[in-house]
Scaffold this motif. Structure first.
Motif, PDB file in Angstrom:
ATOM      1  N   THR A  41       0.948  -1.028   0.043  1.00 42.49           N
ATOM      2  CA  THR A  41      -0.059  -0.137   0.022  1.00 42.49           C
ATOM      3  C   THR A  41       0.843   1.172  -0.031  1.00 42.49           C
ATOM      4  O   THR A  41       1.936   1.210   0.318  1.00 42.49           O
ATOM      5  CB  THR A  41      -0.999   0.099   1.156  1.00 42.49           C
ATOM      6  N   TRP A  42       0.234   2.252  -0.557  1.00 45.17           N
ATOM      7  CA  TRP A  42       0.643   3.550  -0.376  1.00 45.17           C
ATOM      8  C   TRP A  42       1.476   3.824   1.179  1.00 45.17           C
ATOM      9  O   TRP A  42       2.656   4.347   1.338  1.00 45.17           O
ATOM     10  CB  TRP A  42      -0.150   4.735  -0.756  1.00 45.17           C
TER      11      TRP A  42
ATOM     12  N   SER B  31       4.453   2.040   1.799  1.00 43.28           N
ATOM     13  CA  SER B  31       5.699   2.542   1.144  1.00 43.28           C
ATOM     14  C   SER B  31       6.300   3.769   1.892  1.00 43.28           C
ATOM     15  O   SER B  31       7.647   3.652   1.783  1.00 43.28           O
ATOM     16  CB  SER B  31       5.330   3.126  -0.251  1.00 43.28           C
TER      17      SER B  31
ATOM     18  N   ALA C 226       4.392   3.852  -6.858  1.00 44.00           N
ATOM     19  CA  ALA C 226       3.805   4.398  -6.034  1.00 44.00           C
ATOM     20  C   ALA C 226       3.121   5.677  -6.433  1.00 44.00           C
ATOM     21  O   ALA C 226       1.936   5.806  -6.346  1.00 44.00           O
ATOM     22  CB  ALA C 226       4.482   4.419  -4.582  1.00 44.00           C
ATOM     23  N   TYR C 227       4.124   6.563  -7.171  1.00 39.74           N
ATOM     24  CA  TYR C 227       3.533   7.868  -7.342  1.00 39.74           C
ATOM     25  C   TYR C 227       2.720   7.608  -8.759  1.00 39.74           C
ATOM     26  O   TYR C 227       1.688   8.423  -8.795  1.00 39.74           O
ATOM     27  CB  TYR C 227       4.782   8.723  -8.136  1.00 39.74           C
TER      28      TYR C 227
ATOM     29  N   VAL D 183      -0.811   6.910  -7.337  1.00 40.20           N
ATOM     30  CA  VAL D 183      -1.653   7.872  -6.874  1.00 40.20           C
ATOM     31  C   VAL D 183      -1.996   8.686  -8.268  1.00 40.20           C
ATOM     32  O   VAL D 183      -3.195   9.313  -7.967  1.00 40.20           O
ATOM     33  CB  VAL D 183      -0.397   8.852  -6.108  1.00 40.20           C
TER      34      VAL D 183
END
Lengths: 439, 439
Positions: free
Chosen positions: A117-118, A121, A428-429, A432
């Motif tokens: 998950t974010w 991270s 991850a970026y 998002v």
């Protein structure tokens, strides 16, 4: 020099571009939580106990885990110059927080199979602070480790991107011609490897120089450079160059300029010198005048200096997280923030339309592994047109125009290089950005 | 220890109190105009020419006339810690300028026969900045030399007065008992000359110590202290104390505490240590929390630190002129500014009414020459009830309650001591106060 237009290159580009992925064994064992500077107790107490002192230079202040304290306290160890925000009221960022949803976002780290998950991270990356803006509003903001909203954090090589931005501003205004040879502007560099390079080659780091930046090699040029650049008194009997400007004159050429990208910090210091010679102002002063004092900044920033007061244009900036968010907004919005235009790549200058931040990926110089570097900004060549400022130990300003997203992260990852941190960062970026595009 | 109530003591008090009035011959010859740092060209150019460099430590950066550049640039030479203003909007000062009338005011310098105008006094004093507030509004504001409205200037020993103020705040809140022995709070000082002194004796500098602060004597303790306090690496083979806290433990007693005033900076550093031990915060942090972040400050301030990160409580502050004007307003108005009370000498604490800034002259410890020093503020015992923070080379925050006047001056007078600068300063302040009382 190979140029190419936007293409789909995927997220692996920068992860692969940035050298060794291995971490020393002893640096793997301490987690983000266990290496939190408060948990470690660095510099706590009056006085701090001897084994909790972080001192310059004998205590290895930039080694992990002391690094996790040092990144927020560089001015306490080194001489610095202010980048003034001026005296007016700051212009607070707008908020539309959406933190729970973002925390739950999942992604697959590069080269791995299990999702993360974010939120997970953040500690995997030794995050000290992260700010996400969507359509100009803060949707996510968290602080860890040594940082809080009123603190400042080392920007490391993201400093280069601001030096590059200042150069682009001068180019757009017609005050700097990026096709000029460096020696024309800085005669002192005529006999160095920089002399017959163009300003553009310096800006894009396609100079061909004999300069090794391999931190693992104790004979690498980067160490001679560090001694020259140190603001502390030189060792007894030292007769080498003193300061950035003297050192840069000793750098030799190796090959023909313009043929290949080579990431060497000395280019940024030469660019800082060019910016100062052309504008008549220190990098700190110009950065304040053009950007910091006009973007509604909440905090002054600062830059470390050498013994002669020259700011470290290649890596010396420390700033607040939100203020780097404002830099990201300026880059996303072509120089506009709070309804004011601070700079423009179009219109007035001699190079109309040449450099527009949101179209960075239309220019760019090919990195051997697939990324590119334009005016000291990294271009990802992904389908979102993302570009970024990046610095060692996990610093980034990541701009995704297609998602109207700016993401700033300060970190103190144990290893310097971005290779081991990118696998849990770049996807991850992207996750998002993908989420924000649906909103 | 002799205490006495307010009396008319005249303006000569502090001029006489502060030691040698002589200036080295070579320091007399360069006027304020000729020694202006821009005229001298210090640190101008990229790079500055070798003879225009001001570097630490080999270039005598604190010697006149380099001093006139250095006082605005201490952070560029030394490690520092921020005194944060926080992130909110500053609260601008109100203005009711009356500069022409003040410029024309005349006074007779102490010990001279010919009158001088206020305006003439500014260059006679090597003034870098002066701000006069009357009934809370700015009536006069001027910048010279290295300073401008967005700049910061060394406060020198005015730093002591802020350390004293923090101690008084803790006393008023009942967190610090000024009758406690120092060793009770700082056991590390038990065997030093400070151990059996009370906190109050430290605050008023009536400790009896073997510590010479005669700068003209190369064997004076102040030099050992300077080496210990330097944030730069110690000389090869150095085995002496490192940092303020280690040094203070080596200071020995000489006589009985409480019998006489003796101006020794080490008292302020002990008081800083006490303030930190009691509050659990560095002096910088407490100063930010209690004062700087709540008084509507326009700028962060900063303090120099030793190699272990301890702020120099006896002299390390640099700040903006207007922000020290806010400090003066707080002192004039018993802890209130912008309609908010930041601190109080009355009410909540264990020592109600004991220390009220505007009644400083009711306490105070007799200086041999007639002045007094209370909680690290100078009391003039003149008919106006004036009191002041003072620092070498002409720094002052001068508060005249009878005229509702606050006057702040930053300067870079060639000589350190105030004796040669007071004759053209104290009667000038009095003349302005007399004028403002008529308005």
């Amino acid at each position: 020099m190979s140029r190419f237009s936007c293409r789909l290159a995927g997220l692996a580009v920068l992860a692969l571009a940035l050298l060794p992925a291995s971490l020393p064994a002893n640096e793997r064992v301490i987690s983000a939580e266990a290496s939190d500077p408060q948990t470690m107790g660095w510099m706590e107490g009056f006085p701090p106990p001897a084994d909790k002192l972080v001192m310059q230079p004998e205590s290895d202040f930039f080694g992990f885990p002391k690094l996790r304290w040092t990144v927020c306290h560089l001015r306490e160890l080194l001489p610095t110059e202010v980048v003034s925000r001026g005296l007016g009221a700051p212009e607070p960022l707008d908020y539309a927080l959406d933190e729970e949803a973002i925390d739950a976002l999942t992604f697959t780290p590069l080269g791995r199979e299990r999702e993360m998950t974010w939120q997970q991270s953040l500690s995997a990356n030794y995050t000290d602070g992260v700010l996400i803006l969507h359509r100009g509003k803060v949707v996510y903001e968290r602080y860890f480790g040594c940082l809080d909203e009123a603190g400042k954090h080392g920007a490391m090589s993201m400093t280069k991107s601001l030096t590059g931005l200042l150069a682009e501003i001068l180019v757009a205004e017609g005050k700097l011609d990026d096709q000029t040879l460096v020696a024309t502007i800085i005669p002192e560099l005529a006999d160095s490897g920089f002399g017959d390079a163009t300003v553009r080659q310096v800006m894009d780091m396609t100079t061909a120089l004999s300069f090794s930046e391999d931190y693992s090699d104790p004979t690498a040029d980067i160490w001679t450079y560090s001694v020259a650049a140190s603001p502390l008194p030189k060792p007894e009997g030292y007769e080498g160059p003193d300061g950035y400007f003297e050192y840069l004159q000793t750098v030799e050429a190796s090959g023909a300029h313009g043929e290949a990208f080579g990431y060497r910090t000395v280019n940024s210091d030469v660019l800082g010198w060019i910016v100062s010679r052309v504008s008549g102002k220190e990098v700190t002063e110009l950065l304040s005048e053009r950007i910091w004092s006009r973007m509604g900044a909440e905090q002054d920033a600062y830059m470390t200096v050498d013994a002669k007061g020259t700011p470290f244009a290649g890596g010396g900036l420390s700033a607040g997280l939100r203020d780097l968010g404002r830099i990201g907004l300026l880059m996303l919005n072509e120089g506009t923030i709070n309804g004011r235009r601070l700079f423009s790549g179009t219109g007035r200058g001699r190079h109309p339309g040449r450099w527009r931040p949101s179209r960075l990926c239309q220019g760019g110089v090919h990195d051997p592994a697939g990324g590119s570097y334009r005016s000291m900004w990294w271009v990802l060549h992904n389908e979102h047109g993302a570009f970024a400022a990046r610095g060692v130990h996990g610093q980034t300003i990541y701009v995704d125009p297609s998602a109207a997203m700016v993401l700033v992260r300060f970190a103190s990852f144990p290893a310097a290089k971005n290779a081991p941190i990118d696998p849990t960062s770049l996807p991850a970026y992207q996750a998002v950005a993908d989420y924000l595009r649906t909103k």
